[in-house]
Design a protein around this motif. Structure first.
Motif, short mmCIF file in Angstrom:
data_model
loop_
_atom_site.label_atom_id
_atom_site.label_comp_id
_atom_site.label_asym_id
_atom_site.label_seq_id
_atom_site.Cartn_x
_atom_site.Cartn_y
_atom_site.Cartn_z
N SER A 1 7.51 72.02 -0.91
CA SER A 1 8.75 72.47 -1.51
C SER A 1 9.51 71.37 -2.24
CB SER A 1 9.65 73.09 -0.42
OG SER A 1 9.96 72.10 0.55
N ASP B 1 7.90 72.14 -11.64
CA ASP B 1 7.34 73.34 -11.03
C ASP B 1 6.12 73.91 -11.73
OD1 ASP B 1 9.20 73.77 -8.84
OD2 ASP B 1 10.70 74.15 -10.39
N SER B 2 5.56 73.22 -12.71
CA SER B 2 4.39 73.75 -13.40
C SER B 2 3.50 72.62 -13.90
CB SER B 2 4.80 74.66 -14.56
OG SER B 2 5.60 73.96 -15.49
N SER C 1 2.32 77.80 -12.42
CA SER C 1 3.73 77.56 -12.12
C SER C 1 4.05 78.16 -10.75
CB SER C 1 4.63 78.18 -13.20
OG SER C 1 4.38 79.57 -13.32
N ARG C 2 5.05 77.60 -10.10
CA ARG C 2 5.41 78.11 -8.78
C ARG C 2 6.83 78.65 -8.73
NH1 ARG C 2 5.49 72.32 -5.52
NH2 ARG C 2 7.18 71.33 -6.69
N GLN C 3 7.55 78.57 -9.82
CA GLN C 3 8.91 79.12 -9.91
C GLN C 3 9.05 79.93 -11.20
OE1 GLN C 3 11.14 79.10 -7.60
NE2 GLN C 3 10.17 77.64 -6.20
N PRO C 4 9.66 81.09 -11.18
CA PRO C 4 10.28 81.75 -10.02
C PRO C 4 9.28 82.39 -9.08
CG PRO C 4 10.45 83.14 -11.96
CD PRO C 4 9.86 81.85 -12.42
N GLU C 5 7.98 82.41 -9.47
CA GLU C 5 6.92 82.88 -8.59
C GLU C 5 5.64 82.15 -8.95
OE1 GLU C 5 5.80 86.94 -9.24
OE2 GLU C 5 6.04 86.78 -11.42
N ARG C 6 4.70 82.14 -8.02
CA ARG C 6 3.43 81.48 -8.30
C ARG C 6 2.65 82.32 -9.31
NH1 ARG C 6 -0.21 79.87 -3.66
NH2 ARG C 6 0.06 82.01 -2.93
#
Length: 650
Positions: free
Chosen positions: A138, A301-302, A325-330
């Motif tokens: 995180s 985040d990517s 990318s992991r934000q806003p979702e994977r």
């Protein structure tokens, strides 16, 4: 005056620190070596031996006769002499490090025995709590992770390195392979080395040259074979018999960091690559030139590949963009495409040793391909998958090894069981079991189409939605649980290709299907007719003519709805037909669901009345040679199925 006073203070402090270090360095060294030995023993259950550890001069640390020995195993690492020049500047910044490193006469020996080896212990990971893992995931951005790795690389090349007579060896019962480094020099900028590789196929001599600029994170390395042949590189055989060799390779990359975002520019090329692995192709695969020009990025985040990343196979450039990318979702995204005005560029790019049926194939016109994938990792049902190939005035000038339109006329079919030829027969009037489409029960035709490929008569060889659903299912179950093959693809696989499960065979299958369908080389009706007359319906039972007599002692035009649905259920696993029956010769209860499913879909498609679907019973009466094999499972060896004779001619 005050500035001079501070200079004196700094000089005095430095002198005091240097003197202190000189006085305590040997006790500290003994303490550190002791702690390292204990840690190696506790973590890896191995013994680290250092016969002698001392200082030579003010900054030179010398270790002699070093070895790492796992418990009850062969010595993994042995080094006669290791000398390191301590970096005072790094020590003053409380950072361990060296300025120069010399490794003289060393060896890493990997030994695999029947039930053990001396290197797997290094792969054991230290236990990490779930909370630690969560925190690292995180809080650590992709840019920070990348820069952390790059910093380690820069630190490695921030010192002078010399290797003399260093070997890496691998031994097992039938293999004795080695990489030998007679000499390796890095002076802080230029890298030079000679390398000798020895595998069970032969010995190659290589020269490695490079330039490193750790201050600007720029690196450029090349390797070239000077003597030898197409001998496999050592150690790759560990990976399920993988073989690889090449003539030369080049890699260069540089990085830039701007406002926390990292950009990487890199290019890689390899000449005269030869690879061999059963998952790639049955034999050697040769690629004269393969290049990859990369524009990559990493932020918080990517991470991914930017537009401008190009993979070139021989002379065909393919554009690639990809990201995770992991934000806003994977989310995983992939876009790849090529567009050439000369279709022959595509076929010329096909590697030698793959796509056998296209050898000598000639085409004119244009050819373009586009693939778009967008996968929400935690919600695979929302997968977006689009794949398309288009031809601009595409024309087949001449076929290669295989004429893909030949099945429009009678031809000889070779039935295969995996890679083993079973028998051959004519697909045409000369074969008494060959059954033209109009003489095959409409029930059977509709049942097979409904079960295998409902839109066969209308699609262009592929059902994108079905392929998408198979991807979603496989992701959810984390295994290859569902395929997406159409009848067109099954036909091509049976008639034109081998049964090896390689990447090249699957791509070749897709290319042939696209050509057959887009150029209308064979009518849909003829394709379906051939399909029903060549697929396996039981052990050594090929074609619907043999199948209808083997199971029911009747001709294909006499098949009932129940019999047709039963036969359609056999296509995925024809050799195991008897397991659908109980010891009394009745269909097992689980077959009731299949009958209801197919009958319901037939009614929905208006192929049968709804009342007929509702009244259908999951019951058939075997009347052919198959009847004698439907007995209690434990009374018939599985091998007996292989002895079922071909149905006698009517």
């Amino acid at each position: 005056m005050k500035s001079f006073k501070w200079v004196l203070i700094v000089v005095f402090v430095f002198f005091l620190l240097a003197t202190t270090l000189l006085l305590i360095r040997e006790p500290v060294l003994d303490f550190i070596v002791g702690k390292i030995k204990i840690k190696v023993s506790e973590k890896y259950n191995a013994e680290l031996i250092i016969a002698e550890a001392d200082f030579s001069g003010i900054r030179d640390l010398v270790l002699k006769d070093i070895s790492l020995v796992p418990e009850n195993g062969d010595t993994l690492i042995s080094i006669k002499r290791l000398q390191a020049k301590i970096s005072i500047s790094k020590l003053l910044r409380l950072r361990p490090g060296v300025r120069e490193l010399l490794v003289d006469t060393g060896r890493i020996q990997l030994v695999r025995r029947t039930n053990s080896d001396n290197f797997s212990f290094l792969l054991k990971r230290k236990n990490v709590s779930a909370s630690d893992t969560t925190i690292s995931k995180s809080t650590a951005g992709f840019n920070d992770r990348f820069m952390g790795i790059l910093e380690k690389v820069n630190e490695l090349f921030d010192e002078r390195i010399t290797f003399r007579q260093f070997r890496i060896m691998y031994k097992r019962a039938d293999v004795d392979e080695m990489v030998q480094i007679p000499e390796l020099y890095f002076d802080g900028r230029e890298f030079k080395s000679s390398i000798i590789t020895s595998s069970k196929e032969g010995v190659n001599l290589w020269l490695v040259n490079g330039v490193a600029d750790p201050d600007r994170s720029r690196y450029d390395f090349s390797v070239r074979k000077m003597r030898g042949g197409e001998f496999a590189l050592p150690f790759f055989d560990l990976f399920d018999g993988f073989k690889i060799c090449f003539d030369s390779a080049h890699v260069a990359f540089s990085t830039m960091e701007h406002k926390g975002n990292v950009e990487v520019k890199s290019d890689f090329s390899i000449h005269n690559l030869l690879a061999n692995h059963w998952r790639i192709a049955p034999g050697d695969v040769r690629i004269p030139l393969m290049k990859l020009d990369v524009l990559a990025f990493a932020d918080e985040d990517s991470i991914g590949l930017k537009r401008g990343t190009v993979f070139t196979l021989n002379e065909l450039p393919v554009n690639i963009t990809a990201s995770y990318s992991r934000q806003p979702e994977r989310r995983l995204r992939l876009q790849t495409d090529f567009n050439t005005g000369n279709a022959q560029d595509v076929f010329n790019a096909l590697p030698e040793g793959m796509f056998y049926t296209f050898k000598g194939f000639r085409a004119s016109g244009g050819l373009a391909y586009n693939l778009h994938v967008d996968l929400p990792v935690d919600s695979p049902d929302r997968l977006v998958f689009n794949s398309s190939m288009t031809g601009d005035k595409l024309k087949i000038e001449s076929y290669g090894t295989e004429n893909f339109s030949r099945i429009s006329s009678p031809f000889n079919f070779l039935a295969m069981d995996k890679e083993r030829p079973v028998r051959s027969f004519e697909v045409g009037p000369e074969n008494p079991y060959f059954t033209p489409l109009p003489f095959i029960s409409k029930y059977l035709q509709d049942a097979v189409l409904t079960a295998e490929d409902p839109s066969f008569m209308n699609h262009n060889g592929f059902v994108e939605e079905a392929f998408k659903e198979s991807i979603i299912t496989n992701i959810k179950e984390k295994r290859f649980a569902r395929g997406g093959s159409t009848i067109s693809m099954q036909l091509v696989k049976n008639v034109f290709l081998s049964r090896n499960k390689s990447v090249s065979r699957k791509i070749e299958e897709i290319m042939i299907v696209w050509l057959m369908e887009s150029k209308r080389l064979v009518t849909k009706e003829r394709m379906f007719e051939v399909y029903l007359n060549v697929i396996e319906w039981g052990p050594n039972v090929y074609g619907i003519g043999e199948a209808s007599r083997f199971y029911f002692s009747k001709s294909p035009d006499e098949l009932t709805l129940s019999e047709s649905i039963f036969l359609s259920s056999l296509i995925p696993s024809p050799k195991y037909f008897r397991y659908r029956f109980d010891q009394n010769g009745n269909l097992k209860p689980y077959m009731e669901n299949y009958f209801k499913l197919i009958a319901g879909r037939l009614a929905t498609r208006e192929k049968i009345p709804q009342v007929e679907a509702d009244s259908l019973q999951p019951f058939i009466k075997l009347a052919g040679p198959a009847l004698e094999f439907v007995q209690p499972v434990d009374t018939i060896p599985v091998d007996t199925l292989e002895l079922i004779p071909v149905v006698p001619a009517p």
